[in-house]
Design a protein around this motif. Structure first.
Motif, PDB file in Angstrom:
ATOM      1  N   GLN A  83       0.874  -1.298   0.135  1.00  0.00           N
ATOM      2  CA  GLN A  83      -0.070  -0.038  -0.096  1.00  0.00           C
ATOM      3  C   GLN A  83       0.646   1.251   0.089  1.00  0.00           C
ATOM      4  O   GLN A  83       0.502   2.192  -0.743  1.00  0.00           O
ATOM      5  CB  GLN A  83      -1.044   0.133   1.429  1.00  0.00           C
ATOM      6  CG  GLN A  83      -2.165  -1.119   1.184  1.00  0.00           C
ATOM      7  CD  GLN A  83      -2.962  -1.301   2.223  1.00  0.00           C
ATOM      8  OE1 GLN A  83      -2.484  -0.736   3.270  1.00  0.00           O
ATOM      9  NE2 GLN A  83      -4.169  -1.741   2.198  1.00  0.00           N
ATOM     10  N   ARG A  84       2.048   1.220   0.844  1.00  0.00           N
ATOM     11  CA  ARG A  84       2.599   2.233   0.873  1.00  0.00           C
ATOM     12  C   ARG A  84       3.522   2.670  -0.414  1.00  0.00           C
ATOM     13  O   ARG A  84       3.460   3.767  -0.909  1.00  0.00           O
ATOM     14  CB  ARG A  84       3.771   2.101   2.122  1.00  0.00           C
ATOM     15  CG  ARG A  84       3.670   2.680   3.347  1.00  0.00           C
ATOM     16  CD  ARG A  84       4.753   3.117   4.177  1.00  0.00           C
ATOM     17  NE  ARG A  84       5.577   1.822   4.365  1.00  0.00           N
ATOM     18  CZ  ARG A  84       5.595   0.815   5.208  1.00  0.00           C
ATOM     19  NH1 ARG A  84       4.505   0.949   6.022  1.00  0.00           N
ATOM     20  NH2 ARG A  84       6.292  -0.164   5.409  1.00  0.00           N
ATOM     21  N   SER A  85       4.071   1.630  -1.012  1.00  0.00           N
ATOM     22  CA  SER A  85       4.844   1.722  -2.298  1.00  0.00           C
ATOM     23  C   SER A  85       3.858   2.095  -3.371  1.00  0.00           C
ATOM     24  O   SER A  85       4.259   3.145  -4.426  1.00  0.00           O
ATOM     25  CB  SER A  85       5.498   0.558  -2.747  1.00  0.00           C
ATOM     26  OG  SER A  85       4.835  -0.529  -3.013  1.00  0.00           O
ATOM     27  N   ASN A  86       2.636   1.614  -3.474  1.00  0.00           N
ATOM     28  CA  ASN A  86       1.745   2.031  -4.670  1.00  0.00           C
ATOM     29  C   ASN A  86       1.449   3.422  -4.433  1.00  0.00           C
ATOM     30  O   ASN A  86       1.332   4.439  -5.407  1.00  0.00           O
ATOM     31  CB  ASN A  86       0.525   1.149  -4.477  1.00  0.00           C
ATOM     32  CG  ASN A  86       0.719   0.291  -5.545  1.00  0.00           C
ATOM     33  OD1 ASN A  86       1.687   0.022  -6.373  1.00  0.00           O
ATOM     34  ND2 ASN A  86      -0.481  -0.353  -5.916  1.00  0.00           N
ATOM     35  N   ALA A  87       1.081   3.871  -2.996  1.00  0.00           N
ATOM     36  CA  ALA A  87       0.544   5.362  -2.736  1.00  0.00           C
ATOM     37  C   ALA A  87       1.587   6.124  -3.056  1.00  0.00           C
ATOM     38  O   ALA A  87       1.458   7.401  -3.908  1.00  0.00           O
ATOM     39  CB  ALA A  87       0.139   5.527  -1.204  1.00  0.00           C
ATOM     40  N   LEU A  88       2.890   5.936  -2.843  1.00  0.00           N
ATOM     41  CA  LEU A  88       4.095   6.750  -2.995  1.00  0.00           C
ATOM     42  C   LEU A  88       4.353   6.898  -4.561  1.00  0.00           C
ATOM     43  O   LEU A  88       4.529   8.043  -5.367  1.00  0.00           O
ATOM     44  CB  LEU A  88       5.298   5.939  -2.382  1.00  0.00           C
ATOM     45  CG  LEU A  88       6.470   6.938  -2.543  1.00  0.00           C
ATOM     46  CD1 LEU A  88       6.553   8.090  -1.514  1.00  0.00           C
ATOM     47  CD2 LEU A  88       7.963   6.074  -2.256  1.00  0.00           C
ATOM     48  N   LEU A  89       4.298   5.749  -5.408  1.00  0.00           N
ATOM     49  CA  LEU A  89       4.604   5.793  -6.878  1.00  0.00           C
ATOM     50  C   LEU A  89       3.233   6.654  -7.387  1.00  0.00           C
ATOM     51  O   LEU A  89       3.504   7.588  -8.392  1.00  0.00           O
ATOM     52  CB  LEU A  89       4.305   4.493  -7.232  1.00  0.00           C
ATOM     53  CG  LEU A  89       5.718   3.508  -6.969  1.00  0.00           C
ATOM     54  CD1 LEU A  89       5.411   2.136  -7.411  1.00  0.00           C
ATOM     55  CD2 LEU A  89       6.794   3.971  -7.892  1.00  0.00           C
ATOM     56  N   LEU A  90       2.089   6.411  -6.872  1.00  0.00           N
ATOM     57  CA  LEU A  90       1.102   7.227  -7.466  1.00  0.00           C
ATOM     58  C   LEU A  90       1.355   8.644  -7.182  1.00  0.00           C
ATOM     59  O   LEU A  90       1.135   9.657  -7.986  1.00  0.00           O
ATOM     60  CB  LEU A  90      -0.260   6.870  -6.746  1.00  0.00           C
ATOM     61  CG  LEU A  90      -1.534   7.085  -7.532  1.00  0.00           C
ATOM     62  CD1 LEU A  90      -1.628   6.762  -8.672  1.00  0.00           C
ATOM     63  CD2 LEU A  90      -2.761   6.953  -6.531  1.00  0.00           C
TER      64      LEU A  90
END
Lengths: 147, 498
Positions: free
Chosen positions: B9-16
């Motif tokens: 969740q963190r990495s996806n949010a960051l990438l987004l």
């Protein structure tokens, strides 16, 4: 018994004490027929069906079988089944006299062709009474000669 | 690398977030560069307008001068046409230049000079033309000769050339700036696109690997689930079996205890009855008849002894039954010790104990084929199981042939151990295959001593070890007992507790 033909009572009972008590009470009821006791199933089957197991030895006999279900060497039910399946012995009345009062066991015995099923009561008065009633029954029933 | 849900969740949010930021930057830069481009385009247009207005103005002034010269030479009005046209269009043209020049502040001062020079020039031209019209050719020519017109024209030319030069520079600069802005816009777009692509790839990678892990995890859960159902079924079967056994056990125990009880009650009553003739004889005393005496004697010497004998034997029997039950229940409660057992050696020891009986006759003997050297189990239980089964094989022999016993051990599915004890004894009737495992029950001719405890005890022990026992037999041919045991009692008990 009637018409003077010697009816033999085959008593298959492993407990000597029970056998003695049964005999005493049958005699008290005035039944004087010969009682042939067997303490286990194997000997009883040998007597009933002979060494060859065909049952031919019983031809011409007049038998009444008193059977205990709990024998040391085999189940009394197996003996009942064999007796009722054999052409020579199937008309002989079988009285099941045992300590077992399990309803399924009783049903099974009647299904296999037992004529009377009696549970041995633990209290002696009941026991003696039951046997004497049985003695009366013996004195009135007709036992066919085995073919 | 396993991906945790939080990391995912963190990495996806960051990438987004990074992706959105890059997009915003690209859009802002594009907007800014587009605006700049528009401005530069405006500047270019303005510079062009200044250039054309300047050129037109010069040409108009030259037209006017040409017309004036022609008229002065010929005094023919028709030569004055370019002059008139120029004169009438001049104010418009000047206004056009002024409007165009408003965008280029640096040419303001030059323009003022140009305005001034234009006014003077036009006044000079008008003066000469007017003089000529009045017939005063001399004055007109002297005005021309004075050189004022030429000087004004030269100034005008050089000033307009200066304006042209300024607008030229302006134009070049604006075009350069526009080119730079376009290049920047292109690079921003390319770099942004690459960045967004990188983010998207990274996000896709995490999503794909996370999904793959989820699928793998779900498959594992399904597998575990299936295993669980299987285990629940196994346990339920075992429980049902155990329950039936307990019921059967209770039934047998109550029945078998009741049988001697019937005897005790019966013979006690008989005993009571026996005392009647004795009592009568004693009460009669000396007056007793010989019959009374005989009856009393018979009762005392025969019947009483018989009754007491039966009562005593029945009590003994009950005691024996209770002891046997105690033994079995104690065995069930005994603490089992899981240890590594040398199965081959254990079988050999058990066989050695009965070997002399088996090989007493020619052709008899015990054959051992142990393919399972070791297992982890309770040694004492195994000793008793093997001893009991081998004893039975000897005890229930067929009298007409030498005893032959074969003991085999094999590895089964999941490492389970199967031990088979096969004999050529008298065999067991098909109807008694379950009965022989019941307490106090025996099968076949009762020509040997026994209480009907051995196999019941063996089955209790085998089940305590987590295994089971089965029988295969044909009357008159022989019997095979099959004991299956778990390879590791400790592991089995752990899994049974779990």
């Amino acid at each position: 018994m009637t018409n003077g033909t010697p009816v033999s009572i085959i008593m298959i009972e492993d407990d000597e004490g029970h056998a003695r008590l049964i005999e005493k009470n049958i005699r008290r009821a005035g039944v004087s027929n010969e009682i042939i006791p067997f303490a286990n199933g194997t000997d009883a089957l040998n007597y009933l069906f002979g060494a060859d197991g065909s049952g031919a030895v019983s031809a011409g006999r007049q038998l009444l079988i008193l059977l205990d279900l709990n024998l040391p060497d085999m189940g009394g039910v197996d003996i009942l089944e064999k007796v009722k399946a054999n052409a020579h012995t199937r008309r002989s009345p079988v009285v099941v006299l045992t300590t077992t009062d399990d309803s399924r066991e009783i049903q099974r015995c009647y299904d296999l062709g037992a004529n009377v099923y009696i549970t041995k009561p633990v209290d002696y008065d009941g026991f003696a009474h039951a046997i004497r009633q049985l003695g009366l029954f013996f004195s009135v029933i007709q036992v066919p000669e085995t073919p | 690398m396993p991906i945790s849900q939080a990391f995912f969740q963190r990495s996806n949010a960051l990438l987004l977030a990074i992706g959105i930021a890059v997009l915003v930057v690209i859009v802002a830069t594009s907007l800014w560069l587009t605006t700049a481009s528009e401005r530069y385009f405006g500047e270019v247009t303005a510079a062009r307008a200044v250039r054309s207005a300047t050129a037109d103005l010069l040409s108009l002034v030259q037209d006017a001068e040409t017309g004036q010269r022609g008229y002065l030479l010929t005094r023919d009005e028709s030569y004055l046409a370019p002059y008139n046209t120029a004169f009438s269009r001049l104010p418009d043209q000047r206004a056009r230049l002024e409007r165009a020049a408003a965008r280029l502040p640096e040419i303001g001062p030059i323009l003022q000079r140009v305005d001034n020079e234009l006014d003077q020039k036009m006044t000079e031209l008008a003066a000469t033309v007017d003089a000529t019209r009045k017939g005063d050719t001399e004055t007109a020519l002297s005005l021309v000769r004075s050189g004022t017109g030429k000087r004004l024209m030269d100034d005008l030319r050089s000033d307009l050339a200066a304006i042209l030069a300024v607008s030229e520079t302006e134009l070049r600069e604006a075009i350069d700036a526009q080119v730079t802005a376009s290049t920047r816009l292109r690079w921003t777009t390319i770099v942004g696109a690459l960045l967004i692509l990188a983010m998207a790839s990274a996000a896709s990678w995490t999503i794909i690997s996370y999904t793959r892990e989820l699928v793998a995890a779900r498959r594992e859960v399904e597998l575990l689930n299936a295993g669980l159902e299987e285990r629940v079924r196994e346990r339920t079967d075992a429980l049902v079996k155990a329950n039936e056994e307990v019921q059967r056990f209770a039934y047998i125990v109550t029945h078998d205890l009741r049988a001697p009880l019937v005897n005790i009650m019966g013979f006690t009553s008989e005993l009571e009855a026996m005392f009647k003739p004795i009592d009568a004889y004693v009460t009669a005393g000396n007056a007793a008849s010989p019959e009374q005496k005989a009856a009393a004697q018979e009762a005392l010497s025969i019947d009483v002894a018989e009754a007491i004998g039966f009562i005593r034997s029945s009590t003994r029997k009950m005691d024996g039954l209770i002891n046997a039950i105690l033994k079995i229940s104690r065995e069930g409660g005994r603490e089992l010790r899981a240890e590594s057992v040398d199965l081959t050696a254990l079988i050999e020891t058990a066989a050695a104990a009965v070997h002399h009986q088996a090989s007493a006759e020619e052709g008899g003997g015990i054959e051992i084929d142990s393919q399972v050297p070791r297992l982890v189990s309770d040694r004492l239980s195994l000793d008793q199981i093997m001893g009991n089964l081998l004893d039975n094989a000897i005890k229930y022999r067929a009298p007409d042939r030498p005893i032959r016993i074969s003991v085999r051990s094999r590895r089964e599915r999941r490492g389970w151990v199967k031990i088979e004890i096969e004999d050529n004894g008298r065999g067991i009737a098909g109807t008694d295959h379950e009965r022989i495992f019941e307490l106090f029950r025996r099968s076949g001719a009762q020509n040997t001593a026994g209480e009907g405890i051995g196999l019941a005890h063996v089955r209790t022990m085998v089940r305590n070890l987590g295994g089971d026992i089965a029988v295969r037999s044909e009357l008159g041919k022989g019997t095979t007992f099959t004991v299956t045991l778990p390879p590791d009692l400790a592991a089995y008990r752990r899994s049974a507790k779990a």
